[in-house]
Design an enzyme around this catalytic site. Structure first.
Site: not given
Ligand code: ASP
Length: 306
Positions: A214-217, A191-194, A163
């Site tokens: 960035t990371g696991h939303g 799906r809506v992420g962070d 991201t």
């Molecule tokens: N944060 C992003 C999401 O979960 C993914 C990522 O940061 O790589 O959509």
């Protein structure tokens, strides 16, 4: 106070190409500041560059959802007014961050999603692009791999994808952030992420600073990571210490991995992560800082090509 642009190109185990991509993006954002642009102009320019770069999981190069389609999320926020704009699950456009900025500037809403975001894009005369032009061979290969029974797309994501995001402070002390993503590999449709959620996928307030994560939303959203880090800064922590506190809380509370770029209005900045790598670069006062592995911090003159 020194104006600065800090960018990230995703956390995880990062390929070399992204080192170069974040340096180019930080330079591009900084050139906007030097040309008299504000922090919002700078973060949008930096993130747009990375959306156009197929090595990042945003715009062209986005990961695919379980159906094999590209659905992207993006956000911007202006620390002067707390104005923000976001799009989620948007399809067939090259630069979701520009659309997010238009949501902020041209509507009374903070977030538009899916078909509504596309309608708005059309009304703003944003060109539609064929989905194929956003899909790389690599993204399709990862999608296929993760369709296999027993695959773990989140783990695979943290191994491969990036991201993108940026934070900046301009000469007037205004902070801004922008974040853009294709989301998580093989995510469910819709799906809506962070990234499109204010306070999670970014936050900017001139009184405190700005963050892009960035990371696991899903983990980032559970702890509202961006606003959490700014809360720690409000309590007197530095950008670096607050970033570490926010990431440590996400790790201990919800086993979440990720990284952030953070600035305060005085131009102090941090690029912190609890994954193996995060591609990052910062441009400030004629110097380009960059790194990828924990503890790595290179500097070069902004004008030097390598
Ligand atoms: N944060 C992003 C999401 O979960 C993914 C990522 O940061 O790589 O959509």
């Amino acid at each position: 106070m020194l104006p600065v642009v800090v960018v990230h190109g995703g956390a995880g185990v990062i390929p070399e190409e992204r080192r170069e991509g974040v340096r180019l993006a930080a330079r591009a954002g900084y050139a906007v500041l030097q040309g008299g642009g504000g922090s919002m102009d700078a973060v949008v320019e930096a993130v747009t560059q990375m959306e156009d770069n197929p090595f990042f999981n945003a715009g062209r190069g986005s990961v695919l959802n379980v159906a094999g389609d590209v659905e992207m999320d993006a956000i911007v926020m202006d620390g002067k007014t707390l104005a923000s704009g976001a799009v989620s699950c948007v399809r067939n456009i090259a630069n979701p961050t520009r659309l997010a900025r238009l949501v902020m500037e041209k509507t009374s809403h903070l977030c538009l999603t899916a078909g509504g975001a596309s309608l708005f894009a059309r009304s703003m005369r944003i060109p539609e692009v064929p989905q194929e032009s956003l899909i790389t061979e690599y993204a399709r290969m990862c999608w296929k791999e993760n369709l296999a029974p027993g695959a773990n797309p989140v783990e695979s994501q943290l191994g491969k994808f990036g991201t993108v995001g940026a934070v900046a402070v301009d000469g007037g002390g205004n902070v801004a952030c922008a974040t853009s993503t294709g989301g998580i590999l093989n995510k469910m449709e819709g799906r809506v992420g962070d990234v499109s959620c204010i306070g999670s996928g970014g936050y900017a307030d001139n009184a405190i600073g700005a963050v892009s994560p960035t990371g696991h939303g899903e983990a980032i959203m559970k702890v509202c990571l961006s606003r959490l880090i700014l809360f720690h800064m409000e309590q007197g922590q530095s950008a670096e210490a607050a970033s570490d506190l926010g990431l440590a809380y996400m790790a201990s509370r919800v086993a979440g991995l990720g990284g952030v770029v953070t600035v305060d209005p005085q131009g102090r900045w941090a690029a912190r992560f609890n994954t193996k790598h995060m591609a990052w670069a910062a441009a400030q006062g004629g110097t380009l800082h960059h790194g990828l592995e924990a503890g790595e911090h290179f500097t070069q003159r902004i004008g030097d090509p390598r």
